[in-house]
Design an enzyme around this catalytic site. Structure first.
Site, PDB file in Angstrom:
ATOM      1  N   ARG A 155       0.831  -1.216   0.000  1.00 10.93           N
ATOM      2  CA  ARG A 155       0.000   0.000   0.000  1.00 10.93           C
ATOM      3  C   ARG A 155       0.863   1.262   0.000  1.00 10.93           C
ATOM      4  O   ARG A 155       0.663   2.175  -0.798  1.00 10.93           O
ATOM      5  CB  ARG A 155      -0.916  -0.010   1.251  1.00 10.93           C
ATOM      6  N   ILE A 156       1.843   1.321   0.907  1.00  9.60           N
ATOM      7  CA  ILE A 156       2.669   2.533   1.001  1.00  9.60           C
ATOM      8  C   ILE A 156       3.670   2.587  -0.160  1.00  9.60           C
ATOM      9  O   ILE A 156       3.870   3.638  -0.774  1.00  9.60           O
ATOM     10  CB  ILE A 156       3.398   2.583   2.367  1.00  9.60           C
ATOM     11  N   THR A 160       8.842  -3.050   3.605  1.00 14.28           N
ATOM     12  CA  THR A 160       8.179  -4.324   3.955  1.00 14.28           C
ATOM     13  C   THR A 160       7.722  -4.275   5.415  1.00 14.28           C
ATOM     14  O   THR A 160       8.213  -3.468   6.190  1.00 14.28           O
ATOM     15  CB  THR A 160       9.166  -5.509   3.858  1.00 14.28           C
ATOM     16  N   SER A 179      10.485   1.373   7.327  1.00 14.89           N
ATOM     17  CA  SER A 179       9.596   0.233   7.604  1.00 14.89           C
ATOM     18  C   SER A 179       9.673  -0.131   9.089  1.00 14.89           C
ATOM     19  O   SER A 179       8.932   0.403   9.911  1.00 14.89           O
ATOM     20  CB  SER A 179       9.954  -0.949   6.703  1.00 14.89           C
ATOM     21  N   ARG A 180      10.611  -1.001   9.443  1.00 16.07           N
ATOM     22  CA  ARG A 180      10.889  -1.301  10.847  1.00 16.07           C
ATOM     23  C   ARG A 180      12.410  -1.484  10.954  1.00 16.07           C
ATOM     24  O   ARG A 180      13.036  -2.067  10.042  1.00 16.07           O
ATOM     25  CB  ARG A 180      10.204  -2.604  11.296  1.00 16.07           C
ATOM     26  N   ASP A 236      14.021   6.425   9.372  1.00 20.94           N
ATOM     27  CA  ASP A 236      12.940   6.823  10.289  1.00 20.94           C
ATOM     28  C   ASP A 236      12.813   5.814  11.426  1.00 20.94           C
ATOM     29  O   ASP A 236      12.093   6.059  12.386  1.00 20.94           O
ATOM     30  CB  ASP A 236      11.615   6.898   9.501  1.00 20.94           C
ATOM     31  N   GLU A 256      14.411   1.328  19.585  1.00 23.53           N
ATOM     32  CA  GLU A 256      13.765   2.654  19.630  1.00 23.53           C
ATOM     33  C   GLU A 256      13.275   2.963  21.036  1.00 23.53           C
ATOM     34  O   GLU A 256      12.652   2.086  21.647  1.00 23.53           O
ATOM     35  CB  GLU A 256      12.592   2.689  18.645  1.00 23.53           C
ATOM     36  N   HIS A 275      10.960   7.957  14.167  1.00 23.21           N
ATOM     37  CA  HIS A 275       9.779   7.160  13.799  1.00 23.21           C
ATOM     38  C   HIS A 275       8.530   8.041  13.653  1.00 23.21           C
ATOM     39  O   HIS A 275       7.570   7.926  14.420  1.00 23.21           O
ATOM     40  CB  HIS A 275       9.545   6.053  14.848  1.00 23.21           C
ATOM     41  N   ILE A 276       8.572   8.918  12.642  1.00 20.92           N
ATOM     42  CA  ILE A 276       7.463   9.873  12.459  1.00 20.92           C
ATOM     43  C   ILE A 276       6.720   9.668  11.140  1.00 20.92           C
ATOM     44  O   ILE A 276       6.041  10.567  10.660  1.00 20.92           O
ATOM     45  CB  ILE A 276       7.965  11.337  12.514  1.00 20.92           C
ATOM     46  N   GLY A 277       6.850   8.477  10.558  1.00 22.20           N
ATOM     47  CA  GLY A 277       6.235   8.223   9.244  1.00 22.20           C
ATOM     48  C   GLY A 277       4.794   8.705   9.137  1.00 22.20           C
ATOM     49  O   GLY A 277       4.409   9.342   8.156  1.00 22.20           O
TER      50      GLY A 277
HETATM   51  N1  LIG Z   1       7.882   4.589   9.717  1.00 24.29           N
HETATM   52  C1  LIG Z   1       6.588   4.577  10.012  1.00 24.29           C
HETATM   53  O1  LIG Z   1       6.106   5.392  10.779  1.00 24.29           O
HETATM   54  C2  LIG Z   1       5.708   3.566   9.384  1.00 24.29           C
HETATM   55  C3  LIG Z   1       6.157   2.305   9.080  1.00 24.29           C
HETATM   56  N2  LIG Z   1       5.313   1.390   8.495  1.00 24.29           N
HETATM   57  C4  LIG Z   1       5.828   0.056   8.172  1.00 24.29           C
HETATM   58  O2  LIG Z   1       5.605  -0.180   6.782  1.00 24.29           O
HETATM   59  C5  LIG Z   1       5.145  -1.501   6.596  1.00 24.29           C
HETATM   60  C6  LIG Z   1       4.432  -1.634   5.267  1.00 24.29           C
HETATM   61  O3  LIG Z   1       3.150  -1.085   5.314  1.00 24.29           O
HETATM   62  P1  LIG Z   1       2.085  -1.308   4.118  1.00 24.29           P
HETATM   63  O4  LIG Z   1       2.616  -0.781   2.837  1.00 24.29           O
HETATM   64  O5  LIG Z   1       0.780  -0.817   4.591  1.00 24.29           O
HETATM   65  O6  LIG Z   1       2.070  -2.900   4.058  1.00 24.29           O
HETATM   66  P2  LIG Z   1       1.613  -3.859   2.865  1.00 24.29           P
HETATM   67  O7  LIG Z   1       1.325  -5.161   3.512  1.00 24.29           O
HETATM   68  O8  LIG Z   1       0.592  -3.211   2.021  1.00 24.29           O
HETATM   69  O9  LIG Z   1       2.945  -3.983   1.983  1.00 24.29           O
HETATM   70  C7  LIG Z   1       4.036  -4.728   2.369  1.00 24.29           C
HETATM   71  C8  LIG Z   1       4.746  -5.242   1.129  1.00 24.29           C
HETATM   72  O10 LIG Z   1       5.921  -5.962   1.525  1.00 24.29           O
HETATM   73  C9  LIG Z   1       6.019  -7.140   0.736  1.00 24.29           C
HETATM   74  N3  LIG Z   1       6.760  -8.163   1.476  1.00 24.29           N
HETATM   75  C10 LIG Z   1       6.391  -8.834   2.584  1.00 24.29           C
HETATM   76  N4  LIG Z   1       7.352  -9.716   2.943  1.00 24.29           N
HETATM   77  C11 LIG Z   1       8.340  -9.584   2.037  1.00 24.29           C
HETATM   78  C12 LIG Z   1       9.590 -10.230   1.850  1.00 24.29           C
HETATM   79  N5  LIG Z   1      10.003 -11.201   2.665  1.00 24.29           N
HETATM   80  N6  LIG Z   1      10.370  -9.847   0.812  1.00 24.29           N
HETATM   81  C13 LIG Z   1       9.948  -8.869  -0.029  1.00 24.29           C
HETATM   82  N7  LIG Z   1       8.768  -8.224   0.083  1.00 24.29           N
HETATM   83  C14 LIG Z   1       7.982  -8.582   1.105  1.00 24.29           C
HETATM   84  C15 LIG Z   1       4.578  -7.543   0.438  1.00 24.29           C
HETATM   85  O11 LIG Z   1       4.430  -8.256  -0.788  1.00 24.29           O
HETATM   86  P3  LIG Z   1       4.582  -9.839  -0.895  1.00 24.29           P
HETATM   87  O12 LIG Z   1       3.753 -10.420   0.210  1.00 24.29           O
HETATM   88  O13 LIG Z   1       4.123 -10.152  -2.269  1.00 24.29           O
HETATM   89  O14 LIG Z   1       6.039 -10.128  -0.719  1.00 24.29           O
HETATM   90  C16 LIG Z   1       3.912  -6.170   0.294  1.00 24.29           C
HETATM   91  O15 LIG Z   1       3.990  -5.737  -1.024  1.00 24.29           O
HETATM   92  C17 LIG Z   1       4.309  -1.756   7.845  1.00 24.29           C
HETATM   93  O16 LIG Z   1       4.170  -3.129   8.108  1.00 24.29           O
HETATM   94  C18 LIG Z   1       5.074  -1.037   8.922  1.00 24.29           C
HETATM   95  O17 LIG Z   1       5.985  -1.902   9.543  1.00 24.29           O
HETATM   96  C19 LIG Z   1       4.033   1.717   8.197  1.00 24.29           C
HETATM   97  C20 LIG Z   1       3.546   2.945   8.501  1.00 24.29           C
HETATM   98  C21 LIG Z   1       4.330   3.976   9.129  1.00 24.29           C
HETATM   99  O1  LIG Z   2       1.570   2.359  11.543  1.00 23.18           O
HETATM  100  C1  LIG Z   2       2.726   1.966  11.713  1.00 23.18           C
HETATM  101  O2  LIG Z   2       3.086   0.810  11.431  1.00 23.18           O
HETATM  102  C2  LIG Z   2       3.747   2.886  12.284  1.00 23.18           C
HETATM  103  O3  LIG Z   2       4.866   2.530  12.444  1.00 23.18           O
HETATM  104  C3  LIG Z   2       3.383   4.308  12.590  1.00 23.18           C
HETATM  105  O4  LIG Z   2       2.265   4.716  11.945  1.00 23.18           O
HETATM  106  C4  LIG Z   2       3.352   4.735  14.016  1.00 23.18           C
HETATM  107  O5  LIG Z   2       4.596   4.778  14.547  1.00 23.18           O
HETATM  108  C5  LIG Z   2       2.567   4.065  15.037  1.00 23.18           C
HETATM  109  O6  LIG Z   2       2.101   2.881  14.806  1.00 23.18           O
HETATM  110  C6  LIG Z   2       1.716   4.996  15.860  1.00 23.18           C
HETATM  111  O7  LIG Z   2       2.182   4.980  17.145  1.00 23.18           O
END
Ligand SMILES: NC(=O)C1=CN([C@@H]2O[C@H](COP(=O)(O)OP(=O)(O)OC[C@H]3O[C@@H](n4cnc5c(N)ncnc54)[C@H](OP(=O)(O)O)[C@@H]3O)[C@@H](O)[C@H]2O)C=CC1
Ligand SMILES: O=C(O)C(=O)[C@@H](O)[C@H](O)[C@H](O)CO
Length: 323
Positions: free
Chosen positions: A155-156, A208, A236-237, A261, A266, A285-287
């Site tokens: 999604r992102i 991821t 991501s993480r 980020d 953390e 971590h302000i995504g």
């Molecule tokens: N910094 C921040 O504040 C934030 C961080 N995040 C992090 O971002 C992550 C992603 O969010 P979102 O886009 O909604 O998640 P989605 O589940 O929509 O996307 C994750 C993608 O990663 C791929 N993926 C999963 N496992 C693997 C792997 N082993 N190798 C390669 N690709 C892989 C998946 O495809 P496929 O299964 O086909 O491999 C999928 O396309 C969250 O889980 C979160 O941890 C999110 C929001 C804010």
């Molecule tokens: O949604 C996630 O996966 C995030 O990493 C961020 O949006 C936030 O840090 C958090 O979850 C809110 O505290």
């Protein structure tokens, strides 16, 4: 009698009012978030839990005698022990979609900051060091018309790709386990093997989730494959990247810099070597941290919670728990 829910952090009053229409709430009035020990003490008397990042495991669920749902205010849910949730037959939800554009904005902030050396040159001006036109020592790298590589095009990732392709005229490469031909058509993105992405991208972005398959997905071997003038971005993480290997790669100039980020630990240790490097931009971590998006995330989580304790199936049950 209304169902009872435990809310482990402060949420906007409007959202609390919405929950209170259907539930009795135990809230946390102090600074920060309710510590896990306190959650463990209260969990046996509630039907729902609204929280962020608390480890939801067998220890907690074994004490949760009437719990029906755990609702995280977060899209990432690596704090959930999926097997334990299955064994205890409890709904677990998250907040997808609502934060996608905001996180994609932040990823681009990191890319632009690190490539055009924004924090470093901002310091330079503020410290009174700007005495003549800057020369090569202050030059950055173009972002437009270069190649972006997205690992984890979900999604992102898709929102990042759209900005890269339509906004910055970049070629977009992506890797995930299952290719997405529709997206390729829509954005002109190209699916490539993991190694090819590492070798050809000017900006390598990891997006991821953290899971058993992505823990330390990027380490020494991967940094060795990247271009010497490539920038590495992680929003991501933290544990998706082997931080020691990243520090080593930066010290040995195997890559040009990084925008981060998230960190393995953390809040990160103030002595972390990454914090001392000018070619690394670090954020706490302000995504998703804009007022609107954090409000919207809390509202989605509240709706999941209320549905879960009132006998409905919440909208955003995590995919591993769907039939
Ligand atoms: N910094 C921040 O504040 C934030 C961080 N995040 C992090 O971002 C992550 C992603 O969010 P979102 O886009 O909604 O998640 P989605 O589940 O929509 O996307 C994750 C993608 O990663 C791929 N993926 C999963 N496992 C693997 C792997 N082993 N190798 C390669 N690709 C892989 C998946 O495809 P496929 O299964 O086909 O491999 C999928 O396309 C969250 O889980 C979160 O941890 C999110 C929001 C804010
Ligand atoms: O949604 C996630 O996966 C995030 O990493 C961020 O949006 C936030 O840090 C958090 O979850 C809110 O505290």
């Amino acid at each position: 009698m209304k169902p009872k829910v435990l809310i482990t952090e402060q949420i906007p009053n409007e959202i609390l009012d919405y929950i209170q229409e259907s539930c009795d709430c135990i809230t946390w009035e102090k600074e920060g978030k309710m510590p896990r020990a306190e959650v463990l003490e209260q969990i046996d008397e509630v039907d729902g839990l609204l929280t962020t990042h608390i480890k939801i495991d067998d220890e907690l669920l074994s004490q949760a005698n009437q719990l029906k749902i755990v609702s995280d205010i977060s899209v990432g849910y690596n704090n959930y022990d999926i097997e334990a949730l299955k064994n205890h037959n409890i709904f677990a939800t998250h907040t997808p979609y609502v934060l996608d554009e905001t996180v994609a904005d932040l990823v681009f902030s990191l890319i632009l900051s690190v490539a055009r050396r924004i924090p470093e040159l901002d310091r330079f001006v503020k410290e009174g060091k700007w005495e003549k036109s800057i020369g090569e020592e202050g030059f950055g790298k173009d972002v437009h018309s270069t190649t972006m590589g997205i690992i984890g095009m979900g999604r992102i990732g898709e929102k990042i790709a759209r900005r890269a392709s339509l906004g910055f005229g970049m070629d977009v490469l992506y890797y995930k386990r299952t290719p997405n031909p529709e997206l390729e058509e829509k954005l002109g993105a190209t699916y490539v093997e993991f190694e090819t992405l590492l070798e050809q991208s000017d900006f390598v972005v990891v997006m991821t989730p953290l899971s058993d398959t992505t823990y330390h997905l990027i380490g020494e071997k991967e940094f060795n494959k990247m271009k010497k003038d490539a920038f590495f971005i992680n929003a991501s993480r933290g544990p998706v990247v082997n931080e020691k290997a990243l520090i080593q790669a930066l010290k040995e100039k195997k890559i040009a810099g990084a925008g981060l980020d998230v960190f393995e630990q953390e809040p990160t240790d103030p002595n972390n070597e990454l914090l001392k490097m000018d070619n690394v931009v670090t954020l706490p971590h302000i995504g998703s941290a804009t007022k609107k998006t954090r409000f919207d995330m809390a509202m989605v989580a509240a709706q999941n919670l209320v549905d879960g304790v009132t006998g409905k199936t919440p909208k955003y049950v995590i995919k591993e728990l769907k039939n």
